[in-house]
Design a protein around this motif. Structure first.
Motif, PDB file in Angstrom:
ATOM      1  N   GLU A  71       0.817  -1.216   0.000  1.00  0.00           N
ATOM      2  CA  GLU A  71       0.000   0.000   0.000  1.00  0.00           C
ATOM      3  C   GLU A  71       0.848   1.263   0.000  1.00  0.00           C
ATOM      4  O   GLU A  71       0.580   2.204  -0.741  1.00  0.00           O
ATOM      5  CB  GLU A  71      -0.912  -0.008   1.226  1.00  0.00           C
ATOM      6  N   ASN A  72       1.904   1.300   0.818  1.00  0.00           N
ATOM      7  CA  ASN A  72       2.737   2.490   0.905  1.00  0.00           C
ATOM      8  C   ASN A  72       3.444   2.781  -0.407  1.00  0.00           C
ATOM      9  O   ASN A  72       3.548   3.930  -0.840  1.00  0.00           O
ATOM     10  CB  ASN A  72       3.769   2.339   2.030  1.00  0.00           C
ATOM     11  N   THR A  73       3.945   1.726  -1.049  1.00  0.00           N
ATOM     12  CA  THR A  73       4.643   1.912  -2.323  1.00  0.00           C
ATOM     13  C   THR A  73       3.685   2.384  -3.394  1.00  0.00           C
ATOM     14  O   THR A  73       4.010   3.243  -4.205  1.00  0.00           O
ATOM     15  CB  THR A  73       5.317   0.598  -2.765  1.00  0.00           C
ATOM     16  N   THR A  74       2.471   1.823  -3.413  1.00  0.00           N
ATOM     17  CA  THR A  74       1.480   2.232  -4.401  1.00  0.00           C
ATOM     18  C   THR A  74       1.110   3.695  -4.212  1.00  0.00           C
ATOM     19  O   THR A  74       1.023   4.465  -5.168  1.00  0.00           O
ATOM     20  CB  THR A  74       0.212   1.360  -4.294  1.00  0.00           C
ATOM     21  N   TYR A  75       0.926   4.084  -2.940  1.00  0.00           N
ATOM     22  CA  TYR A  75       0.604   5.493  -2.653  1.00  0.00           C
ATOM     23  C   TYR A  75       1.725   6.400  -3.134  1.00  0.00           C
ATOM     24  O   TYR A  75       1.482   7.430  -3.744  1.00  0.00           O
ATOM     25  CB  TYR A  75       0.378   5.673  -1.158  1.00  0.00           C
ATOM     26  N   SER A  76       2.979   5.993  -2.857  1.00  0.00           N
ATOM     27  CA  SER A  76       4.118   6.794  -3.281  1.00  0.00           C
ATOM     28  C   SER A  76       4.161   6.919  -4.793  1.00  0.00           C
ATOM     29  O   SER A  76       4.443   7.985  -5.322  1.00  0.00           O
ATOM     30  CB  SER A  76       5.413   6.155  -2.769  1.00  0.00           C
ATOM     31  N   SER A  77       3.851   5.842  -5.490  1.00  0.00           N
ATOM     32  CA  SER A  77       3.875   5.889  -6.953  1.00  0.00           C
ATOM     33  C   SER A  77       2.788   6.803  -7.488  1.00  0.00           C
ATOM     34  O   SER A  77       2.981   7.494  -8.490  1.00  0.00           O
ATOM     35  CB  SER A  77       3.710   4.473  -7.525  1.00  0.00           C
ATOM     36  N   GLU A  78       1.636   6.813  -6.813  1.00  0.00           N
ATOM     37  CA  GLU A  78       0.548   7.688  -7.250  1.00  0.00           C
ATOM     38  C   GLU A  78       0.947   9.151  -7.099  1.00  0.00           C
ATOM     39  O   GLU A  78       0.663   9.981  -7.966  1.00  0.00           O
ATOM     40  CB  GLU A  78      -0.715   7.398  -6.436  1.00  0.00           C
ATOM     41  N   VAL A  79       1.616   9.486  -5.979  1.00  0.00           N
ATOM     42  CA  VAL A  79       2.062  10.860  -5.766  1.00  0.00           C
ATOM     43  C   VAL A  79       3.087  11.242  -6.826  1.00  0.00           C
ATOM     44  O   VAL A  79       3.034  12.327  -7.401  1.00  0.00           O
ATOM     45  CB  VAL A  79       2.657  11.021  -4.357  1.00  0.00           C
ATOM     46  N   LYS A  80       4.024  10.347  -7.110  1.00  0.00           N
ATOM     47  CA  LYS A  80       5.037  10.620  -8.125  1.00  0.00           C
ATOM     48  C   LYS A  80       4.404  10.827  -9.491  1.00  0.00           C
ATOM     49  O   LYS A  80       4.841  11.662 -10.278  1.00  0.00           O
ATOM     50  CB  LYS A  80       6.055   9.479  -8.175  1.00  0.00           C
ATOM     51  N   THR A  81       3.357  10.051  -9.762  1.00  0.00           N
ATOM     52  CA  THR A  81       2.654  10.202 -11.032  1.00  0.00           C
ATOM     53  C   THR A  81       2.000  11.571 -11.127  1.00  0.00           C
ATOM     54  O   THR A  81       2.072  12.234 -12.167  1.00  0.00           O
ATOM     55  CB  THR A  81       1.581   9.104 -11.178  1.00  0.00           C
TER      56      THR A  81
END
Length: 279
Positions: free
Chosen positions: A26-36
């Motif tokens: 979940e944390n990695t997915t959230y981080s990727s969404e922010v980066k996107t």
């Protein structure tokens, strides 16, 4: 409804784009969404700076894969935030739609428009209405008199508050904790020889503005241009400022220090009365 659903699906695909590249927790997915999301804004800024770009040029500029770049651009075009002409991408007018909508929420043209027209007619100069956003000044309305000098500026452009008469008028009546926050994050850039560039000098001038109710810009943002401004209040909160700007050779002496301030204050009073009867 179909069109709305399709648009929402496009937005979701844009935000969740990297999630299909092996991100599981979940944390990695959230981080990727922010980066996107950050990447989207980088693309917008890059296209604005260059006016138009192709896939390869943008990929090299942002150091991302061409396939990923193409995916971003295609999604943003389908969502109508970009237009494509001859394999080049440009910003669309959808941003104007958002900006005009936001401007109407702050202050409709029906309230400010006629007052600015009258002020610009009486002074023969440019009359502005300016607001503060993210610690910067943005002119959201203007009206040009018959002798107005066009300067290199445009509606919505972000400007440093400390170098504007309108900006200083707003700062002078903004809560002190917010002023400190702005000054802690915004550099007091010395744009011209006249620009205030130290906090102590700016705070001293803000105190003087609070006493007089008007602010002056003596060639502090553009050499050869002066301006006079006064804050606009609604429910005891400063919501913006009305200003008049023109060439320094016409804005001097009693006209600069007395006549124009009186006209600006009169315009502000008119706007505030209209706001009271509207909101």
């Amino acid at each position: 409804m179909v069109a709305l659903t399709a648009h929402l699906d496009l937005c979701r695909s844009l935000i969740l784009l990297p999630a299909s590249y092996g991100y599981m927790d979940e944390n990695t997915t959230y981080s990727s969404e922010v980066k996107t999301a950050v990447r989207v804004f980088e693309i917008i800024e890059a296209i604005r700076e260059k006016n138009e770009v192709g896939v390869t040029e943008l990929a090299n500029e942002l150091d991302i894969a061409k396939s990923t770049t193409h995916r971003y651009l295609t999604t943003m075009e389908q969502a109508e935030y970009l237009i494509k002409e001859d394999d080049k991408y440009q910003l669309s007018l959808k941003y104007l739609d958002h900006g005009v909508y936001k401007r109407k929420q702050i202050l409709p043209w029906q309230i400010i428009g006629q007052t600015l027209k009258q002020l610009s007619s009486e002074t023969s100069e440019i009359a502005w209405f300016t607001v503060e956003e993210h610690g910067k000044g943005r002119d959201i309305y203007k009206s040009e008199g018959d002798r107005a000098i066009t300067v290199e500026t445009w509606i919505g452009q972000a400007k440093p508050l400390h170098a504007l008469a309108a900006g200083k008028a707003i700062l002078a009546f903004t809560p002190q904790d917010r002023v400190r926050e702005i000054l802690d994050t915004q550099e007091l850039e010395k744009i011209t020889e006249q620009t205030i560039s130290t906090r102590d000098a700016l705070l001293a001038e803000l105190e003087e503005i609070r006493e007089k109710g008007v602010a002056f810009n003596d060639e502090e943002y553009t050499k050869g241009i002066r301006s006079v401004a006064a804050p606009v209040f609604h429910d005891d909160d400063v919501v913006g400022a009305v200003s008049v700007s023109g060439p320094a050779n016409r804005m001097r002496g009693d006209r600069y220090r007395q006549e124009l301030p009186e006209l600006v204050l009169g315009a502000v009073n008119e706007v505030e009365l209209k706001m009271q009867s509207t909101f």
